[in-house]
Scaffold this motif. Structure first.
Motif, short mmCIF file in Angstrom:
data_model
loop_
_atom_site.label_atom_id
_atom_site.label_comp_id
_atom_site.label_asym_id
_atom_site.label_seq_id
_atom_site.Cartn_x
_atom_site.Cartn_y
_atom_site.Cartn_z
N GLN A 562 -38.58 -12.36 -18.49
CA GLN A 562 -38.97 -12.19 -17.09
C GLN A 562 -38.06 -12.93 -16.10
O GLN A 562 -38.40 -13.07 -14.93
CB GLN A 562 -40.43 -12.66 -16.88
N PHE A 563 -36.88 -13.37 -16.55
CA PHE A 563 -35.97 -14.04 -15.63
C PHE A 563 -35.42 -13.05 -14.61
O PHE A 563 -35.20 -13.39 -13.44
CB PHE A 563 -34.82 -14.68 -16.43
N LYS A 564 -35.23 -11.79 -15.03
CA LYS A 564 -34.70 -10.77 -14.13
C LYS A 564 -35.63 -10.53 -12.95
O LYS A 564 -35.19 -10.18 -11.85
CB LYS A 564 -34.48 -9.47 -14.91
N VAL A 565 -36.92 -10.73 -13.17
CA VAL A 565 -37.89 -10.54 -12.08
C VAL A 565 -37.62 -11.52 -10.95
O VAL A 565 -37.62 -11.17 -9.77
CB VAL A 565 -39.33 -10.71 -12.62
N VAL A 566 -37.35 -12.77 -11.32
CA VAL A 566 -37.06 -13.80 -10.31
C VAL A 566 -35.77 -13.45 -9.58
O VAL A 566 -35.68 -13.54 -8.36
CB VAL A 566 -36.97 -15.19 -10.97
N ASN A 567 -34.74 -13.07 -10.35
CA ASN A 567 -33.44 -12.73 -9.75
C ASN A 567 -33.55 -11.57 -8.78
O ASN A 567 -33.04 -11.60 -7.67
CB ASN A 567 -32.45 -12.39 -10.85
N ASP A 568 -34.27 -10.51 -9.22
CA ASP A 568 -34.38 -9.31 -8.40
C ASP A 568 -35.28 -9.53 -7.19
O ASP A 568 -35.06 -8.93 -6.12
CB ASP A 568 -34.91 -8.15 -9.24
N THR A 569 -36.28 -10.36 -7.36
CA THR A 569 -37.26 -10.57 -6.29
C THR A 569 -36.78 -11.58 -5.25
O THR A 569 -36.90 -11.36 -4.04
CB THR A 569 -38.60 -11.04 -6.89
#
Length: 950
Positions: A562-569
């Motif tokens: 779920q690291f991509k969620v932080v990056n994208d958000t």
């Protein structure tokens, strides 16, 4: 004997008492006779002998084995006796005899006999030439006969002197010759002194040439046998040739050096080298061949060298070489002297004062001019030397200023370390005010070294190698601060200060700091400060090397969930902060127990040394829990992340770090597949990891096959069931293994689809088939359609669309010959992209086929929106339709729906004639399967025949 004079009746010489010098040339008659003819035999046959009268002042004749007899008459008209000296001024005669004959009584008397072999001191008149006393009685007529024998050119200047006049003029001649030769000798000696001073070989060759000319001239004129080698008079003939050879050789060497011929004219240089060798060879001639041979060779070489010297002098003058004008003038004088003596000795011109003294005078003039030219060079060299010294002093001052004001520190010490000198930069580096202030406090260089062993090692290497460059050491300054310096040191022995060490220093303290920073950056991740992948792999490799039966380690491969969620958000800045905070959480757990590193984006690695099994699992679990419990807050929003961990034991069974990293990565991937945020431990029986690992290996094989062009194409016929048409087939791709084995698509296409390699494979198929098709235009003419499978990534890739369009244009392929096959699942999952692709190529004339249709009736709704030309019925329904009513009903249903929409149908997996007949009855348009045609290599298409169904 051949004479150079004409014959006519000679006159008698009347002596009246007042003559002091009478040249006898015009009164002479001569004749050739056998060498053993005596005076008595000559007188007995006097009337029968054909005497020739001489027409020149000095008769000349060539070499012969015979003797020459000369005679003249003297008639003393005085009433008293007259005493005369009969002089033959040719010192190199082999034999000479003088007879007085009473013409009335026909009685002879020998008054003298001599020759070259007789020392001067044994002669009646001690003279270098042949002088005989002659007493003529009053009122008496006598005949004088001379017998001459000589091996060489002979010139006989015969003169009748009164004794007083002879001695008077002899003294004058000796004084003049001595003065002239003294000038030559003085110039030669002075040139040797100049050579010792300036070390210019031109002066040496000039001096040797002058000395050899001196020896040549005293040999030629008889001064040698009179004053130098009076006990060995026979040496004169040999030394005459020897000195001539040496003189000409040194003359050639002088010319080469003075005019720098070697650097200006290759061919002239070669010519002079040959002439010099010939001149040195001339030295041996008198000891091997007759005297006349040496004379001929010597005169020829003198003539050639004279002409060659004039030529090169003229060429140098044209090129305005320094001193070439005076050189040319001097050798014109030399050449004139040579030509005069050659013409005189050959009998072309008479003997005169110019022929006797012209050579030596010409040489003196030549020597003076050349010496002046050489001294001009010396003066020029001196002026250049003075200018060079001035320039050197200027440079010295400039370099001294540069030395003193250089940014780089320079110093000189003795071998034991005593400081001799140093520039201001050296003083400033050590934080002193002046060099005097430095020397008053510290005089030894060793004091400034933080470790004295560094200086000892530096000095030892400088003495061994002569110099040492870029030696790094730490120094302590006056203010107590430690600095790093780079030292260049040169060892110089035997100077005015003894054996010294000359060094230069650069303060590299800041560069050392930068170097350490670079070292840190090379081994650490810039964002988190953890070890980077390169350093981690190095440590992992070292750990792998240590493994044995008793030593094993553990590798944790971690990937954040779920690291991509932080990056994208929230953006990358928030992602970077999250990584740094998580790093601190993980560092608290791992520190002191293992090596933590960031391997890439959100991937981390942990190497646990000497830690395996449950102990390693506990640490992995602590890391997982720590990440799971971590809360990241950004802009009042709270985020949670997880971590999937692949755990692998590093033991002696693993062959390389690539292998262990691949296994760990695969174990991490398996953890994600199993639900994320968990630990997957790899064992030798782990099927999931092995499957993923095999896929990764297959990906490597696919990439290598693409690079090495190890794919190949096959075809399978699509046969029309109802009507006959041109060739219609589907392309099938195969891969060849590294050992030549055939790999079916089922073994490599799944891996290619999973790891996004299908677009590259599709490009390979398009390029190779289009190229093959363009090379076989006859086949293209007979082709109806070729079905080419396209993958999902190719349909949605704009670059792939452009690639296919370019391939059509490049290979000139008609669009209506190509049918693209797309699978039902891909068409439905990315419907918009699929429709865009179909629209582009259908507008150009291409056809489309929907592959593997029949996965569910839910697909029927999409058929209306998919503008395809062919519908391929899934082979799973076709192969069992004869035994399974449901499969048969499915085939009928799909065929009816397709016909209603306006599509043609193709049945796959047609493996028997019965199935084919059933499909014909249902109304399916095309059949494809092993009964129709098994896949074959593309090349066999050129010979295939199309079967018809009746």
């Amino acid at each position: 004997m051949s004479f150079i004079t004409n014959s006519y009746a000679s006159n008698s010489l009347d002596l009246i008492g007042n003559e002091t010098k009478i040249k006898m040339g015009q009164f002479l008659s001569y004749v050739e006779a056998d060498s053993d003819l005596s005076i008595e035999q000559l007188l007995q046959n006097h009337r029968s002998i054909d005497w020739h009268a001489n027409t020149r002042q000095s008769p000349s004749f060539y070499s012969t084995d015979q003797a020459c007899w000369l005679k003249f008459k003297l008639n003393n008209l005085n009433d008293k006796s007259n005493e005369y000296f009969l002089a033959i001024d040719f010192p190199l005669l082999d034999e000479v005899e003088v007879y007085v004959v009473d013409p009335l009584a026909n009685v002879s008397q020998q008054i003298g006999r001599s020759g070259l072999s007789q020392p001067v001191y044994e002669r009646d008149i001690q003279h270098r030439s042949f002088v005989f006393p002659l007493m003529i009685e009053p009122e008496t007529q006598v005949d004088i006969y001379l017998r001459i024998k000589n091996d060489g050119f002979t010139q006989l200047p015969i003169t009748l002197w009164t004794p007083s006049t002879f001695y008077q003029l002899e003294s004058l001649a000796i004084g003049l010759i001595a003065a002239l030769l003294g000038v030559i000798l003085a110039i030669s000696v002075y040139s040797i002194f100049v050579y010792n001073a300036v070390k210019d070989k031109t002066f040496l060759y000039y001096s040797l040439y002058a000395l050899c000319f001196f020896g040549f001239y005293v040999s030629l004129k008889g001064f040698g046998l009179q004053f130098f080698w009076d006990d060995q008079p026979n040496l004169s003939q040999s030394l005459f040739i020897v000195f001539m050879g040496f003189a000409l050789a040194f003359l050639g060497l002088f010319n080469i050096s003075f005019l720098k011929i070697q650097s200006h004219s290759y061919y002239a240089y070669r010519l002079f080298r040959i002439l010099i060798f010939s001149c040195f060879s001339l030295i041996l001639v008198p000891f091997i061949f007759p005297h006349i041979v040496g004379i001929v060779i010597g005169m020829s070489l003198a003539l050639i060298i004279s002409l060659s010297t004039l030529y090169v002098g003229y060429r140098a003058y044209q090129h305005k070489l320094e001193g070439s004008g005076r050189f040319l003038m001097s050798w014109i004088c030399f050449a004139i002297g040579i030509f005069i003596i050659i013409l005189n000795r050959s009998g072309v011109i008479d003997r005169t004062i110019f022929t006797e003294f012209g050579l030596v005078i010409g040489q003196i003039v030549s020597f003076v001019i050349l010496f002046h030219a050489l001294m001009g060079r010396i003066k020029l060299a001196q002026s250049q030397s003075v200018a060079a010294q001035d320039k050197a002093m200027s440079h010295y001052q400039m370099f001294h200023d540069i030395y003193q004001h250089a940014v780089e520190a320079h110093y000189t010490t003795t071998e034991d370390g005593r400081i001799v000198r140093g520039n201001q930069a050296f003083v400033d580096l050590l934080k002193f005010e002046t060099i005097e202030n430095l020397l008053s406090e510290q005089t030894n260089m060793a004091h400034f070294y933080l470790d004295v062993k560094d200086r000892q090692q530096l000095v030892r290497k400088a003495k061994e190698l002569g110099r040492m460059i870029g030696y790094h050491a730490q120094w302590r300054r006056k203010d107590g601060r430690n600095i790093w310096v780079s030292i260049n040191l040169r060892y110089q022995a035997d100077t005015i200060d003894g054996n010294v060490l000359i060094g230069s220093i650069i303060d590299i303290t800041e560069s050392k700091k930068a170097e350490k920073q670079l070292e840190f950056m090379a081994t650490h991740d810039a964002l988190t400060g953890l070890y980077n992948r390169r350093e981690f792999e190095k440590r992992l490799n070292d750990a792998l090397f240590e493994c044995n039966d008793e030593v094993s380690h553990t590798l944790l491969y971690m990937d954040l969930d779920q690291f991509k969620v932080v990056n994208d958000t929230c953006g990358h800045k928030a992602g970077d902060i999250l990584l740094r905070q998580l790093t601190e959480e993980m560092r608290d757990i791992i520190e002191g127990k293992g090596t933590l590193a960031r391997l890439g984006g959100d991937e981390f690695g942990v190497l646990l040394m000497d830690c395996t099994g449950d102990e390693a699992f506990v640490l992995a679990y602590q890391v997982k829990q720590s990440v799971q419990e971590f809360r990241f807050v950004w802009d009042s929003r709270v985020f949670t992340v997880g971590v999937s961990i692949g755990m692998v034991e590093v033991n002696e069974k693993i062959q390389s770090i690539d292998e262990v990293l691949s296994i760990a990565d695969t174990a991490c991937f398996t953890a994600k597949e199993q639900g994320r945020n968990r630990i997957h431990t790899y064992t030798e029986l782990d099927k999931d990891v092995k499957r993923h690992h095999a896929e990764m290996e297959q990906v490597t094989q696919i990439n290598k096959a693409l690079e090495e062009d190890r794919f190949f194409l096959e075809f399978q016929i699509i046969m029309p069931i109802k009507v006959h048409e041109k060739l219609h087939y589907e392309l099938l791709i195969r891969m060849q293994g590294e050992n030549g084995e055939r790999i079916p698509p089922g073994l490599f296409l799944p891996a290619a689809e999973r790891y996004n390699l299908m677009a590259q494979i599709d490009q390979w198929v398009i390029n190779h088939y289009f190229n093959w098709l363009s090379e076989h235009p006859d086949h293209m003419q007979n082709l109806s359609k070729c079905a080419i499978n396209l993958s999902g990534p190719s349909l949605g890739n704009e670059d792939m669309r452009l690639y296919i369009l370019n391939a059509f244009e490049q290979y000139k392929i008609p669009y209506n010959k190509i049918c693209f096959e797309i699978t039902e699942s891909l068409a439905i999952t990315q419907l918009d992209k699929t429709l865009g692709f179909i629209k582009t190529f259908r507008n150009l004339g291409c056809h489309f086929s929907l592959d593997d249709f029949g996965s569910g009736f839910s697909s029927y709704g999409y058929l209306k929106n998919l503008p395809v030309d062919y519908l391929k019925i899934d082979g799973a329904f076709v192969k069992d339709m004869l035994v399974d009513p449901i499969d048969c009903a499915m085939v009928k249903s799909i065929n009816e729906v397709a016909k209603a929409i306006g599509m043609s149908t193709i049945a796959e997996f047609v493996e028997s004639e019965e199935i084919l007949l059933q499909l014909q009855e249902i109304g399916v348009d095309y059949a494809q399967g092993y009964f129709v045609n098994k896949p074959k290599p593309l090349a066999e298409l050129l010979d295939i025949s199309i079967p018809e169904i009746k």
